[in-house]
Motif scaffolding. Structure first.
Motif, PDB file in Angstrom:
ATOM      1  N   SER A  30       0.830  -1.214   0.000  1.00 56.32           N
ATOM      2  CA  SER A  30       0.000   0.000   0.000  1.00 56.32           C
ATOM      3  C   SER A  30       0.858   1.256   0.000  1.00 56.32           C
ATOM      4  N   ARG A  31       1.925   1.237   0.781  1.00 52.49           N
ATOM      5  CA  ARG A  31       2.807   2.396   0.845  1.00 52.49           C
ATOM      6  C   ARG A  31       3.585   2.579  -0.444  1.00 52.49           C
ATOM      7  N   ALA A  32       3.996   1.454  -1.053  1.00 50.91           N
ATOM      8  CA  ALA A  32       4.753   1.538  -2.294  1.00 50.91           C
ATOM      9  C   ALA A  32       3.917   2.158  -3.412  1.00 50.91           C
ATOM     10  N   LEU A  33       2.635   1.816  -3.435  1.00 48.63           N
ATOM     11  CA  LEU A  33       1.756   2.364  -4.465  1.00 48.63           C
ATOM     12  C   LEU A  33       1.603   3.880  -4.332  1.00 48.63           C
ATOM     13  N   LYS A  34       1.778   4.390  -3.130  1.00 49.09           N
ATOM     14  CA  LYS A  34       1.621   5.826  -2.883  1.00 49.09           C
ATOM     15  C   LYS A  34       2.912   6.607  -3.126  1.00 49.09           C
ATOM     16  N   LYS A  35       4.031   5.886  -3.125  1.00 52.31           N
ATOM     17  CA  LYS A  35       5.317   6.574  -3.200  1.00 52.31           C
ATOM     18  C   LYS A  35       5.980   6.362  -4.555  1.00 52.31           C
ATOM     19  N   LYS A  36       7.260   6.100  -4.533  1.00 54.11           N
ATOM     20  CA  LYS A  36       8.036   6.114  -5.771  1.00 54.11           C
ATOM     21  C   LYS A  36       7.692   4.983  -6.726  1.00 54.11           C
ATOM     22  N   ASN A  82       4.405   1.949 -11.396  1.00 52.98           N
ATOM     23  CA  ASN A  82       5.508   1.173 -11.964  1.00 52.98           C
ATOM     24  C   ASN A  82       5.463  -0.230 -11.385  1.00 52.98           C
ATOM     25  N   GLU A  83       4.658  -1.088 -11.984  1.00 50.46           N
ATOM     26  CA  GLU A  83       4.448  -2.426 -11.458  1.00 50.46           C
ATOM     27  C   GLU A  83       5.723  -3.259 -11.491  1.00 50.46           C
ATOM     28  N   ALA A  84       6.525  -3.095 -12.551  1.00 49.59           N
ATOM     29  CA  ALA A  84       7.751  -3.886 -12.680  1.00 49.59           C
ATOM     30  C   ALA A  84       8.720  -3.579 -11.542  1.00 49.59           C
ATOM     31  N   GLU A  85       8.873  -2.290 -11.242  1.00 45.08           N
ATOM     32  CA  GLU A  85       9.780  -1.898 -10.173  1.00 45.08           C
ATOM     33  C   GLU A  85       9.244  -2.316  -8.816  1.00 45.08           C
ATOM     34  N   ASN A  86       7.939  -2.229  -8.646  1.00 48.16           N
ATOM     35  CA  ASN A  86       7.316  -2.647  -7.394  1.00 48.16           C
ATOM     36  C   ASN A  86       7.488  -4.152  -7.190  1.00 48.16           C
ATOM     37  N   PHE A  87       7.241  -4.944  -8.243  1.00 44.71           N
ATOM     38  CA  PHE A  87       7.378  -6.391  -8.147  1.00 44.71           C
ATOM     39  C   PHE A  87       8.823  -6.793  -7.863  1.00 44.71           C
ATOM     40  N   SER A  88       9.783  -6.059  -8.413  1.00 42.23           N
ATOM     41  CA  SER A  88      11.186  -6.415  -8.229  1.00 42.23           C
ATOM     42  C   SER A  88      11.589  -6.400  -6.760  1.00 42.23           C
ATOM     43  N   LYS A  89      10.939  -5.547  -5.970  1.00 39.90           N
ATOM     44  CA  LYS A  89      11.230  -5.493  -4.540  1.00 39.90           C
ATOM     45  C   LYS A  89      10.865  -6.812  -3.871  1.00 39.90           C
ATOM     46  N   TYR A  90       9.714  -7.373  -4.240  1.00 37.41           N
ATOM     47  CA  TYR A  90       9.278  -8.639  -3.667  1.00 37.41           C
ATOM     48  C   TYR A  90      10.118  -9.794  -4.199  1.00 37.41           C
ATOM     49  N   LEU A  91      10.506  -9.710  -5.467  1.00 36.40           N
ATOM     50  CA  LEU A  91      11.335 -10.746  -6.062  1.00 36.40           C
ATOM     51  C   LEU A  91      12.700 -10.815  -5.376  1.00 36.40           C
TER      52      LEU A  91
END
Length: 254
Positions: free
Chosen positions: A70-76, A80-89
């Motif tokens: 939730s916080r990632a969607l609000k911030k940087k 950018n789904e690819a960049e967001n997913f990379s954090k979990y990967l």
């Protein structure tokens, strides 16, 4: 402070409780395993403490993943789904590699019961699998129920292959120190995601709770929760070292 590095103190406190229960269970397990003391682990309060620890740990992890997303969607990472997913990967790979290290260590010292797919392996795989579920709300309750029921169905069954062991298809004569397959434990994680989306919608606490962080007991639980991964990874070597220094354990028992 009510938060530590944008963390909710109550979540850290509950995670700390789970860690302390896990430490108690594993220490008693070691005493029983090395025949230092006869501890009943298959029934009673100790068994439930161990199970509750794992359940709470995974449930809280699901809630924390929801808050982080939730916080990632609000911030940087917004948009950018690819960049967001990379954090979990990246986190999943890190946790899984730590799990593989435990696999190697236990294979060397305890080859008959070495860890193949323990809780760190589970968290590593789940960190990737959970990503598409993070945007769901109440629907995760249905997904949680699905994984849980399938896991309960498979629990008492054995199979003549091991390739799907990580899912919960237990091979015949399988014995291990730690086993957390996707079925049913991913269902517990999704229940945590659902709780996180409800109680911490948008990454913010949706309820009032008095801050009791000055209480030394609360601070201890909270600090323990903040360092749960490190504690989990090093606690068994520390336990064995303590037992060795106390004279209760000798090298011939390993």
């Amino acid at each position: 402070m009510a938060r530590y590095a944008d963390r909710f103190w109550e979540i850290d406190c509950l995670r700390g409780l789970a860690v302390l229960l896990m430490l108690l269970y594993h220490f008693l397990y070691d005493l029983n395993f090395f025949e230092i003391a006869n501890v009943q682990l298959r029934s009673g309060l100790i068994l439930y403490a161990g199970r509750f620890s794992a359940l709470l740990f995974i449930l809280i992890s699901g809630a924390a993943l929801s808050i982080s997303h939730s916080r990632a969607l609000k911030k940087k990472f917004a948009g950018n789904e690819a960049e967001n997913f990379s954090k979990y990967l990246k986190r999943g790979i890190k946790l899984y590699l730590m799990g593989l290290l435990l696999t190697v260590i236990t294979w060397i010292f305890l080859p008959e019961e070495y860890i193949v797919f323990g809780i760190l392996h589970f968290f590593g795989v789940s960190a990737v699998l959970v990503y598409p579920f993070l945007d769901y709300g109440k629907e995760n309750l249905l997904f949680s129920l699905f994984f849980g029921l399938i896991g309960l169905y498979l629990r008492n069954m054995t199979f003549g292959f091991s390739s799907l062991l990580w899912l919960g298809f237990t091979p015949e004569n399988f014995s291990t120190l730690d086993y957390f397959p996707i079925f049913p434990w991913f269902g517990v994680l999704l229940a945590g995601v659902c709780l996180g989306n409800f109680l911490y919608s948008g990454g913010k606490r949706q309820f009032e709770i008095p801050y009791t962080g000055k209480n030394p007991l609360i601070r201890m639980f909270s600090r323990t929760g903040q360092h749960s991964l490190v504690i989990y990874f090093i606690h068994q070597p520390l336990f064995l070292g303590l037992l060795f220094l106390s004279g209760l354990l000798n090298l011939n028992m390993l």
